[in-house]
Design a protein around this motif. Structure first.
Motif, PDB file in Angstrom:
ATOM      1  N   PRO A   1      96.108  43.329  25.468  1.00 42.15           N
ATOM      2  CA  PRO A   1      97.155  42.307  25.495  1.00 42.15           C
ATOM      3  C   PRO A   1      98.558  42.913  25.473  1.00 42.15           C
ATOM      4  O   PRO A   1      98.788  43.961  24.865  1.00 42.15           O
ATOM      5  CB  PRO A   1      96.882  41.489  24.229  1.00 42.15           C
TER       6      PRO A   1
ATOM      7  N   ASN B   1      93.079  39.185  20.041  1.00 45.08           N
ATOM      8  CA  ASN B   1      93.884  40.231  20.665  1.00 45.08           C
ATOM      9  C   ASN B   1      93.559  41.609  20.098  1.00 45.08           C
ATOM     10  O   ASN B   1      93.523  42.591  20.840  1.00 45.08           O
ATOM     11  CB  ASN B   1      95.375  39.934  20.489  1.00 45.08           C
TER      12      ASN B   1
ATOM     13  N   GLN C   1      92.192  44.794  22.164  1.00 43.71           N
ATOM     14  CA  GLN C   1      92.880  46.077  22.096  1.00 43.71           C
ATOM     15  C   GLN C   1      91.889  47.207  21.813  1.00 43.71           C
ATOM     16  O   GLN C   1      91.955  48.269  22.409  1.00 43.71           O
ATOM     17  CB  GLN C   1      93.956  46.052  21.023  1.00 43.71           C
TER      18      GLN C   1
END
Length: 112
Positions: free
Chosen positions: A45, A70, A74
């Motif tokens: 993201p 997110n 990651q």
């Protein structure tokens, strides 16, 4: 009053006539060819420092957003196989494999 002769010449199509349409890009998640709508998705993201983008179907991106936070995205980064290890995502990819490239449907919301 309009000019009788244009000083710049007639309008021309900037594309050459022999140009063939580009081959559809494969979706990053499911591997199917993309349709008319291509979503450029950040596997990592932007809020987590991601700069790379990959082509995806809108429905595939919605599935990722519904199944991962997110921080999880990651951690996985550009590793599609790690994302496909999730049973919900694998089930979705198997289900959507034979659908039309422009197929859309509602996706389940994130279970918290």
């Amino acid at each position: 009053m309009a000019r009788k002769h244009s000083k710049h010449g007639p309008y021309e199509d900037p594309r050459p006539e022999a140009e063939a349409p580009a081959a559809p890009l494969p979706c990053w998640l499911c591997g199917r060819p993309t349709g008319k709508t291509i979503v450029w998705h950040h596997p990592v993201p932007k809020s987590r420092g991601g700069t790379d983008v990959v082509p995806m179907h809108a429905i595939c991106q919605q599935t990722l957003i519904a199944n991962f936070s997110n921080s999880e995205l990651q951690r996985h980064g550009m590793d599609v196989e790690a994302l496909l290890a999730n049973p919900n995502v694998r089930k979705f990819v198997d289900w959507v494999a034979n659908k039309d490239p422009d197929f859309t449907a509602t996706t389940a919301k994130r279970q918290r």
